[in-house]
Design a protein around this motif. Structure first.
Motif, mmCIF file in Angstrom:
data_model
loop_
_atom_site.group_PDB
_atom_site.id
_atom_site.type_symbol
_atom_site.label_atom_id
_atom_site.label_comp_id
_atom_site.label_asym_id
_atom_site.label_seq_id
_atom_site.Cartn_x
_atom_site.Cartn_y
_atom_site.Cartn_z
ATOM 1 N N GLN A 275 0.794 -1.227 0.000
ATOM 2 C CA GLN A 275 0.000 0.000 0.000
ATOM 3 C C GLN A 275 0.827 1.277 0.000
ATOM 4 N N HIS A 276 2.012 1.251 0.614
ATOM 5 C CA HIS A 276 2.703 2.516 0.883
ATOM 6 C C HIS A 276 4.150 2.603 0.390
ATOM 7 N N VAL A 277 4.733 1.511 -0.057
ATOM 8 C CA VAL A 277 6.133 1.535 -0.496
ATOM 9 C C VAL A 277 6.196 1.635 -2.011
ATOM 10 N N ASP A 278 7.143 2.417 -2.494
ATOM 11 C CA ASP A 278 7.343 2.575 -3.937
ATOM 12 C C ASP A 278 7.982 1.306 -4.503
ATOM 13 N N LEU A 279 7.211 0.533 -5.252
ATOM 14 C CA LEU A 279 7.664 -0.755 -5.761
ATOM 15 C C LEU A 279 8.023 -0.728 -7.238
ATOM 16 N N GLN A 280 8.127 0.462 -7.796
ATOM 17 C CA GLN A 280 8.492 0.560 -9.208
ATOM 18 C C GLN A 280 9.976 0.261 -9.399
ATOM 19 N N SER A 348 6.140 11.141 4.681
ATOM 20 C CA SER A 348 4.733 11.331 5.031
ATOM 21 C C SER A 348 3.891 11.868 3.884
ATOM 22 N N ASN A 349 4.502 12.504 2.905
ATOM 23 C CA ASN A 349 3.726 13.107 1.807
ATOM 24 C C ASN A 349 3.783 12.299 0.510
ATOM 25 N N GLY A 350 4.348 11.109 0.569
ATOM 26 C CA GLY A 350 4.450 10.298 -0.645
ATOM 27 C C GLY A 350 4.780 8.873 -0.313
ATOM 28 N N ALA A 351 5.078 8.087 -1.336
ATOM 29 C CA ALA A 351 5.401 6.683 -1.129
ATOM 30 C C ALA A 351 6.730 6.543 -0.382
ATOM 31 N N VAL A 352 6.806 5.552 0.480
ATOM 32 C CA VAL A 352 8.026 5.288 1.241
ATOM 33 C C VAL A 352 9.077 4.702 0.305
ATOM 34 N N SER A 353 10.299 5.184 0.421
ATOM 35 C CA SER A 353 11.383 4.636 -0.382
ATOM 36 C C SER A 353 11.560 3.150 -0.078
#
Length: 453
Positions: A275-280, A348-353
């Protein structure tokens, strides 16, 4: 062979042949188990608990009604409770499997029964209707298999080979971790290509492979099966045996906090990543289920350096005691959970690294090698012979209590900020580490006032 002589020999040549068969069996079994577990939380949230699918599952509505004793709960909370109770009961039943082996069937027959039950359970996961029945079969099968496999590892070594036995359990756990790495990647890839149920079917096939490996290695394996007369009436334990048993049970209880905080990555952790981590990545979006391989991979990478470190320390007389190692591992679990909280706080304002998630999962794998195989080795060495399998099974009660509490704590995930949730997870692990540090000296004295530091 003395412990000192074995320590000087070093390498794989110092270990019995049976260790390879037991490690390979557990590798395949853990491939199957963690392959399924890597899919379970996401499968519950993203498919099974959707109204059309949930209606097809026998007994699911009644189970939800039971869990809603405190009021209506979200699908996320329901999924966390199912995951927690399943994970917990998987680790409760080994004590029953230990009793079954100690009193009636022996370790070999009990392991074979467990493998058959787990194969059937993984296959039943491939259908909506039999989902809960599948979990029951997996719970019972794991109970027959887990503690008895570990007890057979300990029985491979003479009583005086404490350091070699600890390294043997570390190598055994490395086999577990290889399966734990491959399982979620393989089942996650199959599920992404062919659907969730195909992933569960792969887990069933590999469980059958585990059974075949175990059967192939029978002549190299011990079977600490009591004689018929002993099963009828075992002699009572001596005062010394009761003292050691009580101390080991207390130590097992003190590992519960780490076993709340660590398994959270397989339940809430994989959902948080999804849901919250950048998986790209340059190759597309990475499946969140693959993250359940990272902690196991980290354990594999750290195993050889840890064994080398402890061997070097043993030669210098500075190796930490086993209880101290368990405390260090619990503290590392807390530090790893703090990495998740830090990632949430700075993003807090975007996807978690993804780096925060990778570091946290890797830290959990390092922690595992510091506390779990060491606990098993300590029990194998110190437990009275007449209750060795039973106490090895009792070690998994820590995972039972920890996992069920993990499911309950995880049910509050969607009611807290992500950073606050992971800080709570870290605090639980740090509290356990502190307790173990505080009692390590009297506990070591109770178990072995001469040999243990």
């Amino acid at each position: 062979m003395s412990d000192a002589t074995a320590a000087k020999r070093g390498g794989l040549a110092a270990h019995p042949k049976g260790l390879a068969f037991l490690a390979a069996t557990e590798l395949a079994e853990r491939f199957s188990y963690y392959g399924m577990t890597g899919l379970l939380a996401l499968y519950l949230v993203k498919q099974l608990l959707l109204p059309d699918h949930a209606a097809q599952v026998f007994g699911l509505a009644q189970l939800r009604h039971l869990f809603e004793f405190r009021g209506a709960i979200s699908n996320q909370a329901f999924a966390s409770l199912i995951f927690g109770w399943y994970s917990g009961l998987v680790y409760f039943t080994p004590i029953l499997g230990g009793l079954l082996a100690d009193r009636w069937l022996g370790a070999r027959r009990t392991v074979i029964l467990g493998a058959l039950l787990m194969s059937a359970g993984h296959l039943a996961m491939s259908f909506y209707t039999t989902f809960l029945m599948a979990l029951v079969m997996l719970i019972l099968g794991s109970g027959c298999l887990k503690g008895n496999i570990s007890a057979q590892v300990g029985a491979l070594y003479p009583p005086e080979a404490e350091s070699l036995r600890a390294r043997g359990f570390t190598l055994f756990s490395t086999g577990i971790n290889v399966g734990s790495v491959l399982g979620p990647v393989a089942t996650g890839s199959v599920a992404a290509l062919f659907g969730w149920h195909a992933g569960f079917a792969l887990a069933a096939a590999v469980m059958l492979i585990a059974l075949l490996i175990y059967l192939a290695g029978q002549r190299h394996l011990p079977d600490p099966r009591p004689k018929r007369v002993d099963r009828a009436a075992l002699p009572p334990m001596t005062a010394d045996e009761r003292r050691k048993t009580g101390a080991l049970l207390a130590l097992i209880a003190l590992t519960v906090p780490a076993n709340i905080a660590y398994p959270m990555i397989w339940n809430i952790g994989v959902v948080w990543v999804d849901q919250h981590v950048d998986l790209q990545s340059p190759f597309g979006t990475v499946p969140a289920s693959w993250f359940n391989s990272i902690d196991a991979f980290s354990s594999i990478v750290i195993a050889a350096p840890l064994v080398a470190l402890w061997t070097w320390q043993a030669r210098r007389g500075s190796e930490p005691g086993n209880i101290t190692k368990i405390a260090i591992g619990s503290a590392i679990v807390g530090a790893a959970a703090l990495l998740f909280a830090a990632g949430c706080a700075v993003s807090s304002n975007g996807a978690v690294s993804v780096l925060w998630a990778l570091a946290g999962y890797a830290g959990m794998g390092v922690a595992f090698m510091w506390f779990w195989p060491i606990l098993l080795a300590l029990i194998s060495q110190a437990a009275p012979a007449k209750v060795n399998s039973t106490l090895m099974g009792a070690a998994f009660l820590s995972l039972f209590v920890g996992s069920t509490m993990m499911g309950w704590v995880g049910s509050f995930y969607d009611q807290m900020s992500n950073a606050a949730f992971w800080m709570l997870d870290a605090a639980i692990a740090f509290a356990g580490a502190l307790l173990i540090f505080l009692i390590r000296k009297p506990m070591q004295h109770l178990l072995d006032p001469v040999a243990m530091r």
